[in-house]
Design a protein around this motif. Structure first.
Motif, PDB file in Angstrom:
ATOM      1  N   GLN B  69     -52.023  -5.380 -85.297  1.00  0.00           N
ATOM      2  CA  GLN B  69     -51.531  -6.045 -86.516  1.00  0.00           C
ATOM      3  C   GLN B  69     -52.415  -5.587 -87.670  1.00  0.00           C
ATOM      4  O   GLN B  69     -53.601  -5.870 -87.707  1.00  0.00           O
ATOM      5  CB  GLN B  69     -51.617  -7.558 -86.385  1.00  0.00           C
ATOM      6  N   ARG B  70     -51.819  -4.893 -88.623  1.00  0.00           N
ATOM      7  CA  ARG B  70     -52.613  -4.246 -89.676  1.00  0.00           C
ATOM      8  C   ARG B  70     -52.275  -4.749 -91.063  1.00  0.00           C
ATOM      9  O   ARG B  70     -52.802  -4.234 -92.042  1.00  0.00           O
ATOM     10  CB  ARG B  70     -52.358  -2.736 -89.645  1.00  0.00           C
ATOM     11  N   SER B  71     -51.331  -5.682 -91.169  1.00  0.00           N
ATOM     12  CA  SER B  71     -50.890  -6.112 -92.503  1.00  0.00           C
ATOM     13  C   SER B  71     -51.311  -7.531 -92.808  1.00  0.00           C
ATOM     14  O   SER B  71     -51.216  -8.413 -91.966  1.00  0.00           O
ATOM     15  CB  SER B  71     -49.361  -5.997 -92.609  1.00  0.00           C
ATOM     16  N   ILE B  72     -51.759  -7.724 -94.046  1.00  0.00           N
ATOM     17  CA  ILE B  72     -52.145  -9.042 -94.544  1.00  0.00           C
ATOM     18  C   ILE B  72     -51.280  -9.299 -95.769  1.00  0.00           C
ATOM     19  O   ILE B  72     -51.236  -8.474 -96.690  1.00  0.00           O
ATOM     20  CB  ILE B  72     -53.647  -9.049 -94.891  1.00  0.00           C
ATOM     21  N   PHE B  73     -50.569 -10.423 -95.755  1.00  0.00           N
ATOM     22  CA  PHE B  73     -49.611 -10.691 -96.825  1.00  0.00           C
ATOM     23  C   PHE B  73     -50.182 -11.683 -97.834  1.00  0.00           C
ATOM     24  O   PHE B  73     -51.000 -12.528 -97.493  1.00  0.00           O
ATOM     25  CB  PHE B  73     -48.293 -11.192 -96.231  1.00  0.00           C
ATOM     26  N   PHE B  74     -49.717 -11.561 -99.089  1.00  0.00           N
ATOM     27  CA  PHE B  74     -50.276 -12.341-100.196  1.00  0.00           C
ATOM     28  C   PHE B  74     -49.184 -13.116-100.931  1.00  0.00           C
ATOM     29  O   PHE B  74     -48.014 -12.741-100.907  1.00  0.00           O
ATOM     30  CB  PHE B  74     -50.979 -11.412-101.197  1.00  0.00           C
ATOM     31  N   ASP B  75     -49.613 -14.188-101.616  1.00  0.00           N
ATOM     32  CA  ASP B  75     -48.693 -14.952-102.459  1.00  0.00           C
ATOM     33  C   ASP B  75     -48.492 -14.225-103.790  1.00  0.00           C
ATOM     34  O   ASP B  75     -49.277 -13.355-104.167  1.00  0.00           O
ATOM     35  CB  ASP B  75     -49.263 -16.358-102.713  1.00  0.00           C
ATOM     36  N   TYR B  85     -54.965 -15.475 -92.001  1.00  0.00           N
ATOM     37  CA  TYR B  85     -55.343 -14.101 -91.631  1.00  0.00           C
ATOM     38  C   TYR B  85     -56.827 -13.981 -91.245  1.00  0.00           C
ATOM     39  O   TYR B  85     -57.302 -12.873 -90.983  1.00  0.00           O
ATOM     40  CB  TYR B  85     -55.009 -13.130 -92.782  1.00  0.00           C
ATOM     41  N   GLN B  86     -57.548 -15.133 -91.241  1.00  0.00           N
ATOM     42  CA  GLN B  86     -58.979 -15.083 -90.951  1.00  0.00           C
ATOM     43  C   GLN B  86     -59.279 -14.456 -89.585  1.00  0.00           C
ATOM     44  O   GLN B  86     -60.155 -13.608 -89.464  1.00  0.00           O
ATOM     45  CB  GLN B  86     -59.593 -16.490 -91.009  1.00  0.00           C
ATOM     46  N   SER B  87     -58.511 -14.863 -88.555  1.00  0.00           N
ATOM     47  CA  SER B  87     -58.830 -14.356 -87.223  1.00  0.00           C
ATOM     48  C   SER B  87     -58.478 -12.874 -87.105  1.00  0.00           C
ATOM     49  O   SER B  87     -59.155 -12.116 -86.413  1.00  0.00           O
ATOM     50  CB  SER B  87     -58.117 -15.184 -86.145  1.00  0.00           C
ATOM     51  N   LEU B  88     -57.419 -12.475 -87.810  1.00  0.00           N
ATOM     52  CA  LEU B  88     -57.047 -11.059 -87.788  1.00  0.00           C
ATOM     53  C   LEU B  88     -58.142 -10.210 -88.450  1.00  0.00           C
ATOM     54  O   LEU B  88     -58.585  -9.190 -87.901  1.00  0.00           O
ATOM     55  CB  LEU B  88     -55.708 -10.857 -88.507  1.00  0.00           C
ATOM     56  N   VAL B  89     -58.587 -10.656 -89.624  1.00  0.00           N
ATOM     57  CA  VAL B  89     -59.648  -9.923 -90.335  1.00  0.00           C
ATOM     58  C   VAL B  89     -60.924  -9.906 -89.474  1.00  0.00           C
ATOM     59  O   VAL B  89     -61.600  -8.876 -89.359  1.00  0.00           O
ATOM     60  CB  VAL B  89     -59.910 -10.555 -91.717  1.00  0.00           C
ATOM     61  N   ALA B  90     -61.207 -11.044 -88.837  1.00  0.00           N
ATOM     62  CA  ALA B  90     -62.413 -11.119 -87.996  1.00  0.00           C
ATOM     63  C   ALA B  90     -62.333 -10.139 -86.827  1.00  0.00           C
ATOM     64  O   ALA B  90     -63.330  -9.493 -86.469  1.00  0.00           O
ATOM     65  CB  ALA B  90     -62.591 -12.549 -87.490  1.00  0.00           C
ATOM     66  N   VAL B 130     -59.692  -7.729 -98.974  1.00  0.00           N
ATOM     67  CA  VAL B 130     -59.750  -7.477 -97.529  1.00  0.00           C
ATOM     68  C   VAL B 130     -61.053  -6.747 -97.189  1.00  0.00           C
ATOM     69  O   VAL B 130     -61.737  -7.075 -96.211  1.00  0.00           O
ATOM     70  CB  VAL B 130     -58.523  -6.657 -97.071  1.00  0.00           C
ATOM     71  N   LYS B 131     -61.410  -5.784 -98.036  1.00  0.00           N
ATOM     72  CA  LYS B 131     -62.663  -5.063 -97.811  1.00  0.00           C
ATOM     73  C   LYS B 131     -63.849  -6.019 -97.815  1.00  0.00           C
ATOM     74  O   LYS B 131     -64.709  -5.973 -96.926  1.00  0.00           O
ATOM     75  CB  LYS B 131     -62.857  -3.986 -98.893  1.00  0.00           C
ATOM     76  N   ARG B 132     -63.884  -6.917 -98.812  1.00  0.00           N
ATOM     77  CA  ARG B 132     -64.992  -7.848 -98.933  1.00  0.00           C
ATOM     78  C   ARG B 132     -65.093  -8.727 -97.683  1.00  0.00           C
ATOM     79  O   ARG B 132     -66.179  -8.965 -97.154  1.00  0.00           O
ATOM     80  CB  ARG B 132     -64.819  -8.710-100.183  1.00  0.00           C
ATOM     81  N   ALA B 170     -51.536  -5.957 -97.936  1.00  0.00           N
ATOM     82  CA  ALA B 170     -52.568  -4.925 -97.775  1.00  0.00           C
ATOM     83  C   ALA B 170     -52.482  -4.404 -96.342  1.00  0.00           C
ATOM     84  O   ALA B 170     -52.315  -5.194 -95.405  1.00  0.00           O
ATOM     85  CB  ALA B 170     -53.950  -5.503 -98.054  1.00  0.00           C
ATOM     86  N   ASP B 171     -52.553  -3.081 -96.181  1.00  0.00           N
ATOM     87  CA  ASP B 171     -52.491  -2.458 -94.860  1.00  0.00           C
ATOM     88  C   ASP B 171     -53.850  -1.880 -94.482  1.00  0.00           C
ATOM     89  O   ASP B 171     -54.549  -1.325 -95.341  1.00  0.00           O
ATOM     90  CB  ASP B 171     -51.460  -1.328 -94.841  1.00  0.00           C
ATOM     91  N   ILE B 172     -54.195  -1.985 -93.204  1.00  0.00           N
ATOM     92  CA  ILE B 172     -55.453  -1.412 -92.701  1.00  0.00           C
ATOM     93  C   ILE B 172     -55.110  -0.159 -91.900  1.00  0.00           C
ATOM     94  O   ILE B 172     -54.356  -0.223 -90.934  1.00  0.00           O
ATOM     95  CB  ILE B 172     -56.187  -2.426 -91.798  1.00  0.00           C
ATOM     96  N   LEU B 173     -55.646   0.975 -92.337  1.00  0.00           N
ATOM     97  CA  LEU B 173     -55.426   2.244 -91.636  1.00  0.00           C
ATOM     98  C   LEU B 173     -56.752   2.707 -91.045  1.00  0.00           C
ATOM     99  O   LEU B 173     -57.796   2.592 -91.693  1.00  0.00           O
ATOM    100  CB  LEU B 173     -54.897   3.314 -92.597  1.00  0.00           C
ATOM    101  N   TYR B 174     -56.694   3.256 -89.821  1.00  0.00           N
ATOM    102  CA  TYR B 174     -57.920   3.645 -89.112  1.00  0.00           C
ATOM    103  C   TYR B 174     -58.110   5.158 -89.051  1.00  0.00           C
ATOM    104  O   TYR B 174     -57.145   5.927 -89.004  1.00  0.00           O
ATOM    105  CB  TYR B 174     -57.883   3.104 -87.683  1.00  0.00           C
TER     106      TYR B 174
END
Lengths: 423, 183
Positions: B69-75, B85-90, B130-132, B170-174
């Protein structure tokens, strides 16, 4: 040379009706309250050439929404022919233009004309424009500018150019055309987005943001030579270029230190200078006409609003207060007003603020207006908007009465920029 | 010409892996006839060590893994990473802490409403947020790059709210230490 061949192509295109080129077409959807009735007689000389010139003059004046064309009933009049002012007045014309087209020995063409006030039965003046035959329409635009200025008291913009971006079949085309959308030429083709074109004050260059290197960078592009220079390529985003009125600097937005922030850079990319500092987004800078101020969009107060700072930096003053989304500030060339995009009830609309009284007027009833750009005479504002799911350009008079729509077959048009007066 | 060189290079690499002697390339057999030999024209990529075809470990790409899961959605107009999205980012931060050679690119996106330039900045704020969050949880600054695509690259080209919501993202690419990966 490319301009000449383009014009020839355009002429051929006009002759063959089904032209499959990315050409803008114009539709007028409003007119001024009182239009000046004016007759443009058929000019003397080669009828084919004369028709191109008078046709251009007539369509320019009519499209402006400020003139009503009076049928010259087939009268062919050169600039020295005697004029029966009473008869033209009787037909309803307050003004009359007569002229001629002559070919000189070196193959160039001279368009001469004279403008008459039929009420006072006097000549208002005249001029001669010498052009290459491929640029005959430009002579027509110049004559229309002259007539416009004599009759309205303000300079005309028919001989100016516009730039815009077309998205068609997955490609992005940065195009330049005459103000009436004719004679479109493609300055840049890319498979990646192109946004935010702005004209240098002398009209020779465009600055814009291109994603062609997979991230936004700012380019300055000389139109005549096609020569391009990257003026901002820092870590992160490089965007929102705006020329200083003297053409020596660009205000730009960089995210190299985190948030999008305002900087100024010399037009050759040297001399980077930070202009302001905020904890949020600062973007869309635009110099005031006198170069002393920079208007910009910032969300420092919790929602995007328009602010103003001294051009050398300093403390920002908030300019817009109504609503929760006011963006894309564009100070007018005459320094009197500020065009911007305002969200009202979920609709994004063109608004204008009188800078002296701070009164705001919404000029459109559309839902997706973007990227306003003033005509150099400050009378019209060109915007991108959407009709039927397609991107189109619309020119709106500053009083909101006159509206012209510029569409393109088979593509979305966006990111308009109205060029400066042609010297 | 480049293509021919590449093919002959591949052929020599493959040949070097087998036990048969390396054929003499200078013998001058036409490249075309060599590749027209039926079964030899098809190459099925096999990568050792649990990597997939993109060169990334399967825990990053297997749909059953949270890290896929690489996407985080915003309002609307917002750039705060929401609690859901905390656990995903973690989880992504944990992977980056355990795999210091890996890098990520965060691409911030917006819906198409409003100013293109403001949206470019808004997309940057989203990727920065997301970076922060990743750095706070132990990822190193130089492992994470944040960029914005603004409204210019919508995942869903639709014009309704469902499409807009999908594009506020925001998408996370590796990228693996050997340079292979998604950016």
């Amino acid at each position: 040379m490319s301009r000449i061949s383009r014009r020839i192509f355009l002429l051929c295109g006009l002759l063959s009706a089904g032209l499959a080129q990315a050409q803008l077409s114009i539709e007028i959807t409003g007119a001024g309250a009182s239009r000046i009735p004016v007759a443009i007689a058929d000019f003397a000389g080669d009828p084919t050439l004369a028709r191109i010139v008078t046709g251009t003059v007539r369509s320019d004046l009519e499209r402006s929404g400020l003139f009503k064309l009076v049928d010259p009933v087939g009268a062919v009049l050169d600039e020295n022919a005697p004029v029966d002012a009473a008869a033209w007045k009787g037909r309803g014309a307050d003004a009359l233009a007569a002229g001629s087209i002559a070919r000189s020995a070196d193959g160039r063409i001279e368009a001469r004309f004279r403008l008459y006030d039929t009420q006072k039965a006097t000549a208002l003046g005249g001029a001669a424009f010498v052009t290459q035959s491929a640029q005959l329409r430009m002579a027509g635009h110049r004559i229309a500018d002259y007539i416009y200025e004599k009759l309205t008291g303000e300079p005309g913009v028919f001989s100016t150019r516009i730039a815009y971006v077309v998205k068609s079949r997955g490609q992005f085309l940065l195009q330049v055309a005459d103000a009436d959308g004719q004679g479109a030429a493609t300055a840049l083709t890319s498979t990646e987005p192109i946004i935010s074109p702005v004209w240098s004050p002398d009209g020779s260059r465009l600055a814009y943001v291109s994603f062609e290197k997979k991230k936004p960078m700012i380019y300055v592009h000389s139109l005549a030579t096609g020569q391009r220079r990257i003026v901002a390529n820092f870590k992160g985003s490089n965007s929102a270029p705006a020329w200083s009125p003297d053409g020596r600097k660009l205000a730009v937005v960089l995210s190299k230190d985190g948030n999008s922030q305002l900087y100024a850079v010399n037009a050759d990319g040297s001399g980077l200078q930070r202009l302001g500092s905020s904890p949020g987004i600062d973007t869309e800078p635009r110099y005031s006409a006198d170069g002393s101020q920079i208007y910009f969009t910032s969300d420092r107060g919790g929602s995007p609003q328009i602010y103003r700072i001294d051009a050398n930096g300093g403390v920002a003053q908030r300019v817009t207060f109504d609503g929760t989304y006011n963006v894309s500030p564009r100070p007018s060339p005459d320094g009197r007003s500020l065009a911007f995009i305002s969200r009202r009830d979920g609709r994004f609309q063109l608004a204008v603020m009188d800078l002296a009284s701070r009164q705001v007027q919404v000029l459109t009833d559309s839902t997706k207006d973007e990227s306003p750009s003033f005509a150099p005479n400050s009378r019209m504002i060109l915007i991108a908007t959407e009709i039927g799911g397609r991107g189109v350009l619309s020119a709106v008079s500053v009083d909101g009465r006159i509206k012209q729509r510029l569409t393109i077959a088979g593509g979305d048009v966006r990111e308009p920029a109205w060029g400066p007066f042609v010297k | 010409m480049k293509k021919i060189l590449l093919i002959s290079l591949l052929v020599s690499v493959l040949a070097a892996c087998s036990t048969t002697p390396v054929p003499d390339e200078t013998a001058g057999a036409p490249v075309e006839s060599r590749s027209s030999g039926g079964s030899s024209s098809e190459v099925k990529p096999v990568v050792a060590g649990g990597l997939d075809a993109s060169g990334l470990p399967r825990e990053l790409t297997d749909p059953k893994s949270q890290l896929a899961q690489r996407s985080i959605f915003f309002d609307v107009d917002k750039y705060e990473v929401k609690g859901e999205y905390q656990s995903l980012v973690a989880a992504h931060a944990k992977f980056l802490v355990a795999n210091r050679g890996y890098k990520v690119l965060i691409q911030g996106n917006t819906d198409e409403t409003g100013s293109r330039e403001y949206n470019l900045s808004l997309g940057q704020k989203r990727s920065d947020a997301v970076k922060r969050a990743l750095v706070l949880l132990g990822a190193q600054e130089d492992q994470v790059e944040s960029v914005s695509l603004g409204e210019e690259k919508p995942r869903n080209p639709g014009r309704d709210e469902a499409a807009f919501a999908e594009n506020r993202r925001a998408d996370i690419l590796y990228r693996a230490p050997d340079g292979r990966g998604e950016f």
